[in-house]
Design a protein around this motif. Sequence first.
Motif, PDB file in Angstrom:
ATOM      1  N   UNK A  41       0.811  -1.221   0.000  1.00 49.41           N
ATOM      2  CA  UNK A  41       0.000   0.000   0.000  1.00 49.41           C
ATOM      3  C   UNK A  41       0.845   1.272   0.000  1.00 49.41           C
ATOM      4  N   UNK A  42       2.060   1.202   0.554  1.00 48.77           N
ATOM      5  CA  UNK A  42       2.914   2.388   0.649  1.00 48.77           C
ATOM      6  C   UNK A  42       3.767   2.610  -0.598  1.00 48.77           C
ATOM      7  N   UNK A  43       3.706   1.672  -1.549  1.00 48.51           N
ATOM      8  CA  UNK A  43       4.603   1.672  -2.719  1.00 48.51           C
ATOM      9  C   UNK A  43       4.140   2.666  -3.782  1.00 48.51           C
ATOM     10  N   UNK A  44       4.947   3.705  -4.028  1.00 54.71           N
ATOM     11  CA  UNK A  44       4.616   4.706  -5.031  1.00 54.71           C
ATOM     12  C   UNK A  44       4.487   4.161  -6.442  1.00 54.71           C
ATOM     13  N   UNK A  45       5.478   3.388  -6.940  1.00 56.99           N
ATOM     14  CA  UNK A  45       5.367   2.825  -8.286  1.00 56.99           C
ATOM     15  C   UNK A  45       4.144   1.906  -8.449  1.00 56.99           C
ATOM     16  N   UNK A  46       3.741   1.234  -7.366  1.00 56.23           N
ATOM     17  CA  UNK A  46       2.542   0.381  -7.421  1.00 56.23           C
ATOM     18  C   UNK A  46       1.314   1.235  -7.737  1.00 56.23           C
ATOM     19  N   UNK A  47       1.218   2.373  -7.063  1.00 52.94           N
ATOM     20  CA  UNK A  47       0.073   3.267  -7.274  1.00 52.94           C
ATOM     21  C   UNK A  47       0.086   3.848  -8.677  1.00 52.94           C
ATOM     22  N   UNK A  48       1.284   4.143  -9.193  1.00 51.16           N
ATOM     23  CA  UNK A  48       1.386   4.687 -10.551  1.00 51.16           C
ATOM     24  C   UNK A  48       0.986   3.655 -11.593  1.00 51.16           C
ATOM     25  N   UNK A  49       1.357   2.378 -11.363  1.00 49.08           N
ATOM     26  CA  UNK A  49       0.922   1.316 -12.284  1.00 49.08           C
ATOM     27  C   UNK A  49      -0.604   1.240 -12.293  1.00 49.08           C
ATOM     28  N   UNK A  50      -1.201   1.289 -11.103  1.00 45.60           N
ATOM     29  CA  UNK A  50      -2.655   1.200 -10.983  1.00 45.60           C
ATOM     30  C   UNK A  50      -3.348   2.393 -11.650  1.00 45.60           C
ATOM     31  N   UNK A  51      -2.753   3.564 -11.520  1.00 47.01           N
ATOM     32  CA  UNK A  51      -3.362   4.785 -12.063  1.00 47.01           C
ATOM     33  C   UNK A  51      -3.112   4.965 -13.557  1.00 47.01           C
TER      34      UNK A  51
END
Length: 389
Positions: free
Chosen positions: A50-60
């Motif tokens: 949940x804290x991973x920035x690149x994870x959020x960017x992949x999702x977005x």
Amino acid sequence: MKKILLLITLVISLAVFGQESIDFQNTGFKEILAKAKKEKKLVFMDAYATWCGPCKLMEKNIFPQKSVREYYNANFINSRFDMEKGEGREIARKYGIRSYPSFLFLNGDGEVVMKSYGYMDENQFLSLAKEANNPKLKSGSYKEQFEKGENDPEFLMNMIRLYAESDYELAKKASERFFAGKKEPLTREDVGLLLYFLKSPTDPNYKIFTERKNEIANVMSEDVYNQFDVNIKLSKVMENSVDQKTGIINDGYFMTNAVPLVGKTEAETALNRLKVIYYPNIGNFGGYEKAALEYYKKSENFDPEELLKAAWLFSEHIDNKESLAKASEWAEKSVIKSETSENTYILAKLYSKIGKTENAKMYAELSMHLAETQGKDASLAKKLLENLK
């Protein structure tokens, strides 16, 4: 009324927006594998935190792309797990997931077909999926296909990459089949893989190594090729020289068998190199001391960081002042190259053991200062300073 219509429109827009992405299954891991097996598809897993920035960017930015969602939804059973919650913790342990995001492609038996990690753009993410989506892997594992005699070069290369760390012997067998059928010129990557799996003149890949010498030498130079050849020839002699029960290296056996292969000078160097690598692992620091002093005699021929490692081992385990003085020279080479909290501490400790107290204080203080300014642990340097007072 306008407000109600606006609210309804907003809700509909959000619902549509929520659907415009990869269709991730909202079930347990076992159910996802079962579905993949039944439908003869691979599982795509987004392993995130949940804290991973690149994870959020992949999702977005990437999952909602039309080309991405259409390909992934058509070809995979898609899943997402938080690696720090619920089932995700066990999945992370099982598959050795330490970087986020990690992307896994699994067959219905839960075996990894492809694995990658990190933020990717749209084209990279699609290419990864297409590479993983090998029809042969949907109904059977790599191992099953390999046992049936599969020799497709792309299949074998993927298998080598996948199992190189987790099942070395299986990957080695795949490499042997790959290189036996390799007719095209060897690339730099090919040469690297060939050497990674080449440990003995009795290995099937050694035949490739010798038959395609000119190609390989063009990649690495003939001098480097010859050095690799020496190491390969000596590897079996090294193995047979070590008594695994006692930890004793049989110098006589080694020299008798190594000299005819590489000559006396190279054999002596190789024997000391073997001891320098092996003896610290079994706690034979007396044998290590003697071998290291001989091996690093011409210290100018070695990288300062390799010398620093030897100096650290001397500082921890050796008491002979003459030997420690030599080790301090090795540490000095690292400090001259670049002062760090680590190498200045090692040098200070060596100075303290040979009685150079003022020098020891100076470098202990420097080590403490460097550690504190870089946010590192300075406790060892502080303790050494206290002992020197």
